[in-house]
Design a protein around this motif. Structure first.
Motif, PDB file in Angstrom:
ATOM      1  N   VAL A  17       0.831  -1.201   0.000  1.00  0.00           N
ATOM      2  CA  VAL A  17       0.000   0.000   0.000  1.00  0.00           C
ATOM      3  C   VAL A  17       0.867   1.253   0.000  1.00  0.00           C
ATOM      4  N   SER A  18       0.453   2.221  -0.775  1.00  0.00           N
ATOM      5  CA  SER A  18       1.048   3.561  -0.710  1.00  0.00           C
ATOM      6  C   SER A  18      -0.017   4.533  -0.221  1.00  0.00           C
ATOM      7  N   VAL A  19       0.273   5.221   0.872  1.00  0.00           N
ATOM      8  CA  VAL A  19      -0.591   6.303   1.339  1.00  0.00           C
ATOM      9  C   VAL A  19       0.072   7.601   0.879  1.00  0.00           C
ATOM     10  N   VAL A  20      -0.607   8.335   0.022  1.00  0.00           N
ATOM     11  CA  VAL A  20      -0.010   9.535  -0.553  1.00  0.00           C
ATOM     12  C   VAL A  20      -0.705  10.763   0.023  1.00  0.00           C
ATOM     13  N   TYR A  42      -1.346  -2.043  10.444  1.00  0.00           N
ATOM     14  CA  TYR A  42      -0.923  -2.764   9.237  1.00  0.00           C
ATOM     15  C   TYR A  42       0.480  -2.283   8.900  1.00  0.00           C
ATOM     16  N   ASP A  43       1.379  -3.204   8.533  1.00  0.00           N
ATOM     17  CA  ASP A  43       2.791  -2.848   8.395  1.00  0.00           C
ATOM     18  C   ASP A  43       3.277  -2.595   6.972  1.00  0.00           C
ATOM     19  N   ASP A  44       2.644  -3.195   5.978  1.00  0.00           N
ATOM     20  CA  ASP A  44       3.212  -3.195   4.633  1.00  0.00           C
ATOM     21  C   ASP A  44       2.758  -1.969   3.836  1.00  0.00           C
ATOM     22  N   PHE A  45       3.219  -0.804   4.265  1.00  0.00           N
ATOM     23  CA  PHE A  45       2.827   0.425   3.569  1.00  0.00           C
ATOM     24  C   PHE A  45       3.955   1.446   3.616  1.00  0.00           C
TER      25      PHE A  45
END
Length: 288
Positions: A17-20, A42-45
């Protein structure tokens, strides 16, 4: 040029995931926004943030988070271009399969990413997951709770979801913080669409959802901060006019999606909703 606190070499595994975060004159709120993102269970971001050449202390506040390896701070986006310029820039720098845009004064709940990613895992054909949100004021006080989705829930065809938002006369999917999308699908449909600037999020969602199914989560996982700025009559009319333009464009470009009656109902409700929103902002100003 990009300032980064972590390696982004070709051998690094991209995050899921990318949080922009496109920020503009958000000095008062950007710290809370970033803290809410970094507090995920959640860790994979990753987080990609860019200041749109703000005139306040936004860039300095963002710089305080440079120590966090999950954060990539881009050089300031040049002035001009409206929201689309910075929204497009941060999204173009995303590496995740899924992308969530969070404006620089909004918040997400600690479980937002884990719950929305789980919805994608359970529904591989989905292209977008949306949730409900609460409306908060400048002090973080709740103004309205559990807003959005207008009765839709679970998995449904994207075309049905798009028709539902037209008939409602408003963006039932909420602001970008409410939505997690497949990044490649957003890219395939041309990215953020500002043909109707007041509806940049809604129109972009629609183009994505027309490519597959969506999942509506009956959960409040985001907070949208509203301003006490009073809307003018001119602004209300412009927003209603753009909504009508958006409905007509959807009908013309997607045969069979909307009937003439659908468009007529959507336009009437968009006009009424715009005026109700102005009244709500006037009430908020007096409340503050």
């Amino acid at each position: 040029m990009t300032t980064s606190t972590t390696s982004t070499g070709s051998t690094a595994k991209p995050p899921r995931v990318s949080v922009v975060v496109p920020a503009y004159n958000n000095a008062e709120f950007i710290a809370a926004t970033l803290e809410s993102i970094l507090a995920q269970d959640y860790d994979d971001f990753e987080v990609v943030v860019a200041d749109h050449s703000s005139t306040d202390e936004t860039a300095q506040v963002i710089a305080r988070f440079a120590h966090d390896s999950r954060l990539r701070i881009l050089a300031p986006t040049p002035r001009g271009g409206g929201a689309k310029a910075n929204w497009t820039r941060v999204t173009a720098n995303a590496r995740g399969d899924l992308v969530k845009l969070v404006c620089g004064d909004d918040l997400i709940e600690p479980t937002a990413l884990s719950e929305q990613v789980a919805a994608f895992d359970a529904n591989p054909d989905a292209v977008l997951v949306a949730c409900k949100r609460r409306l908060i004021d400048a002090n973080g006080e709740v103004v309205l709770e559990s807003r959005g989705l207008q009765g839709i829930n679970g998995v449904l065809p994207g075309r049905r979801a798009v028709r539902a938002t037209v008939l409602a006369g408003t963006n039932i999917f909420g602001e970008p913080a409410c939505v997690l999308m497949k990044r490649d699908v957003l890219e395939q449909v041309g990215g953020w669409d500002s043909e109707f600037p007041y509806l940049i999020d809604q129109m972009s969602y629609s183009k994505v959802m027309l490519q597959g199914s969506m999942v509506a989560l009956d959960r409040t996982l985001a907070s949208f901060r509203i301003s006490a700025t009073q809307w003018s009559v001119r602004l209300v009319r412009e927003q209603a006019s753009q909504a009508a333009g958006y409905h007509r464009a959807l009908q013309a470009r997607n045969p069979g999606l909307l009937s003439a009656t659908d468009v007529m109902i959507g336009n009437a409700r968009a006009h009424a909703t715009a005026y109700l929103r102005r009244l709500a902002y006037i009430w908020l100003r007096r409340r503050m």
